[in-house]
Design a protein around this motif. Structure first.
Motif, PDB file in Angstrom:
ATOM      1  N   LYS A 154      -7.804  -0.233   4.981  1.00 32.87           N
ATOM      2  CA  LYS A 154      -8.571   0.512   5.974  1.00 32.87           C
ATOM      3  C   LYS A 154     -10.018   0.023   6.059  1.00 32.87           C
ATOM      4  O   LYS A 154     -10.593   0.002   7.163  1.00 32.87           O
ATOM      5  CB  LYS A 154      -8.483   2.004   5.683  1.00 32.87           C
ATOM      6  CG  LYS A 154      -7.090   2.537   5.985  1.00 32.87           C
ATOM      7  CD  LYS A 154      -6.992   4.024   5.817  1.00 32.87           C
ATOM      8  CE  LYS A 154      -5.637   4.506   6.324  1.00 32.87           C
ATOM      9  NZ  LYS A 154      -5.505   5.968   6.241  1.00 32.87           N
ATOM     10  N   ALA A 158       0.830  -1.204   0.000  1.00 32.07           N
ATOM     11  CA  ALA A 158       0.000   0.000   0.000  1.00 32.07           C
ATOM     12  C   ALA A 158       0.863   1.253   0.000  1.00 32.07           C
ATOM     13  O   ALA A 158       1.872   1.335   0.695  1.00 32.07           O
ATOM     14  CB  ALA A 158      -0.925  -0.001   1.216  1.00 32.07           C
ATOM     15  N   GLY A 184      -2.804   6.927  -0.596  1.00 31.24           N
ATOM     16  CA  GLY A 184      -3.932   7.157  -1.489  1.00 31.24           C
ATOM     17  C   GLY A 184      -4.247   6.024  -2.441  1.00 31.24           C
ATOM     18  O   GLY A 184      -5.134   6.149  -3.286  1.00 31.24           O
ATOM     19  N   SER A 185      -3.565   4.899  -2.325  1.00 31.32           N
ATOM     20  CA  SER A 185      -3.753   3.786  -3.269  1.00 31.32           C
ATOM     21  C   SER A 185      -5.007   2.975  -2.940  1.00 31.32           C
ATOM     22  O   SER A 185      -5.553   3.051  -1.838  1.00 31.32           O
ATOM     23  CB  SER A 185      -2.531   2.859  -3.245  1.00 31.32           C
ATOM     24  OG  SER A 185      -2.460   2.170  -1.998  1.00 31.32           O
ATOM     25  N   GLU A 186      -5.403   2.175  -3.895  1.00 35.78           N
ATOM     26  CA  GLU A 186      -6.519   1.254  -3.672  1.00 35.78           C
ATOM     27  C   GLU A 186      -6.180   0.254  -2.571  1.00 35.78           C
ATOM     28  O   GLU A 186      -7.041  -0.118  -1.766  1.00 35.78           O
ATOM     29  CB  GLU A 186      -6.875   0.516  -4.966  1.00 35.78           C
ATOM     30  CG  GLU A 186      -8.042  -0.448  -4.829  1.00 35.78           C
ATOM     31  CD  GLU A 186      -9.335   0.201  -4.364  1.00 35.78           C
ATOM     32  OE1 GLU A 186     -10.138  -0.499  -3.709  1.00 35.78           O
ATOM     33  OE2 GLU A 186      -9.569   1.388  -4.639  1.00 35.78           O
ATOM     34  N   LEU A 187      -4.925  -0.168  -2.504  1.00 36.70           N
ATOM     35  CA  LEU A 187      -4.510  -1.083  -1.432  1.00 36.70           C
ATOM     36  C   LEU A 187      -4.672  -0.436  -0.059  1.00 36.70           C
ATOM     37  O   LEU A 187      -5.077  -1.098   0.894  1.00 36.70           O
ATOM     38  CB  LEU A 187      -3.063  -1.539  -1.635  1.00 36.70           C
ATOM     39  CG  LEU A 187      -2.826  -2.539  -2.760  1.00 36.70           C
ATOM     40  CD1 LEU A 187      -1.330  -2.775  -2.953  1.00 36.70           C
ATOM     41  CD2 LEU A 187      -3.552  -3.837  -2.488  1.00 36.70           C
ATOM     42  N   GLU A 188      -4.394   0.857   0.052  1.00 41.20           N
ATOM     43  CA  GLU A 188      -4.614   1.544   1.330  1.00 41.20           C
ATOM     44  C   GLU A 188      -6.102   1.581   1.658  1.00 41.20           C
ATOM     45  O   GLU A 188      -6.501   1.310   2.794  1.00 41.20           O
ATOM     46  CB  GLU A 188      -4.060   2.965   1.295  1.00 41.20           C
ATOM     47  CG  GLU A 188      -4.297   3.703   2.608  1.00 41.20           C
ATOM     48  CD  GLU A 188      -3.805   5.148   2.626  1.00 41.20           C
ATOM     49  OE1 GLU A 188      -3.873   5.761   3.710  1.00 41.20           O
ATOM     50  OE2 GLU A 188      -3.374   5.674   1.577  1.00 41.20           O
ATOM     51  N   ARG A 189      -6.932   1.887   0.676  1.00 45.06           N
ATOM     52  CA  ARG A 189      -8.378   1.917   0.915  1.00 45.06           C
ATOM     53  C   ARG A 189      -8.900   0.552   1.355  1.00 45.06           C
ATOM     54  O   ARG A 189      -9.693   0.451   2.291  1.00 45.06           O
ATOM     55  CB  ARG A 189      -9.118   2.412  -0.334  1.00 45.06           C
ATOM     56  CG  ARG A 189      -8.973   3.910  -0.558  1.00 45.06           C
ATOM     57  CD  ARG A 189      -9.841   4.418  -1.690  1.00 45.06           C
ATOM     58  NE  ARG A 189      -9.319   4.069  -3.000  1.00 45.06           N
ATOM     59  CZ  ARG A 189      -8.326   4.705  -3.612  1.00 45.06           C
ATOM     60  NH1 ARG A 189      -7.736   5.725  -3.041  1.00 45.06           N
ATOM     61  NH2 ARG A 189      -7.919   4.324  -4.804  1.00 45.06           N
ATOM     62  N   GLN A 190      -8.442  -0.512   0.704  1.00 45.05           N
ATOM     63  CA  GLN A 190      -8.867  -1.864   1.077  1.00 45.05           C
ATOM     64  C   GLN A 190      -8.409  -2.218   2.496  1.00 45.05           C
ATOM     65  O   GLN A 190      -9.164  -2.797   3.278  1.00 45.05           O
ATOM     66  CB  GLN A 190      -8.310  -2.887   0.084  1.00 45.05           C
ATOM     67  CG  GLN A 190      -8.936  -2.822  -1.284  1.00 45.05           C
ATOM     68  CD  GLN A 190      -8.210  -3.717  -2.284  1.00 45.05           C
ATOM     69  OE1 GLN A 190      -7.327  -4.491  -1.934  1.00 45.05           O
ATOM     70  NE2 GLN A 190      -8.589  -3.601  -3.547  1.00 45.05           N
TER      71      GLN A 190
END
Length: 191
Positions: free
Chosen positions: A182, A171, A174-180
């Motif tokens: 969290k 992650a 601001g990445s999609e991996l960070e969103r997932q």
């Protein structure tokens, strides 16, 4: 469960306990985690127990590291909490005479059991990283560095050169991996 100022202080102390890694205090490092605790960082994914063993191996290598950990932001739900903590990783491969600084955030799921807060799961979000040159400028394989996300490319390349390869994408800010990550953390906190 009512959270107290002592709970906040205990979790802050838990986050600052990462210093045990830099000081090669392996028993104290292992004690930061619950027995089933896991960790996912650039060079390692798995149990906290195996991470401690890997850290011991790294401590005997040409890799050196120092972590500076900031004040945590904590969200409680009873005996569970999500903790996000700024961390600066200062690394060096002494054989290459090359270092790096990486800015990241630990994203921890922590739980209080038998009156003690410990980490259940530690993950990392990488914000940015850059090379340092403690003994003067050295050549770097720029194409190899570019194979990893820019936010941790310098750290990843230095780790790989030291025998600690990065095996997947992690992650970044601001990445999609960070969103997932969290979203999964929120599900855990509310369960």
């Amino acid at each position: 469960m009512q959270t107290t100022l002592q709970d906040r202080q205990d979790i802050a102390d838990l986050m600052n306990g990462w210093m045990h890694r830099d000081l090669a205090q392996w028993g104290q490092l292992a004690n930061l985690f619950h027995p089933e605790g896991t960790i996912e960082v650039t060079w390692f994914e798995g149990s906290a127990t195996d991470f401690v063993a890997g850290s011991q191996r790294m401590g005997k290598s040409d890799m050196r590291s120092k972590h500076f950990v900031g004040q945590p932001v904590i969200r409680f739900n009873g005996a569970k909490a999500i903790v996000e903590t700024n961390a600066m990783i200062i690394g060096e491969n002494v054989a290459l005479e090359l270092g790096c600084v990486a800015h990241s955030r630990f994203y921890d799921l922590v739980e209080k059991r038998a009156g003690v807060w410990k980490i259940v799961r530690r993950q990392c979000i990488y914000d940015n990283a850059y090379f340092t040159f403690p003994c003067g400028v050295v050549e770097i394989d720029r194409e190899a560095v570019r194979k990893q996300p820019r936010e941790y490319a310098a750290l990843g390349w230095l780790l790989e050169q030291g025998g600690f390869p990065v095996k997947r994408v992690f992650a970044t800010k601001g990445s999609e991996l960070e969103r997932q990550m969290k979203a999964q953390g929120e599900d855990w906190l509310e369960s």
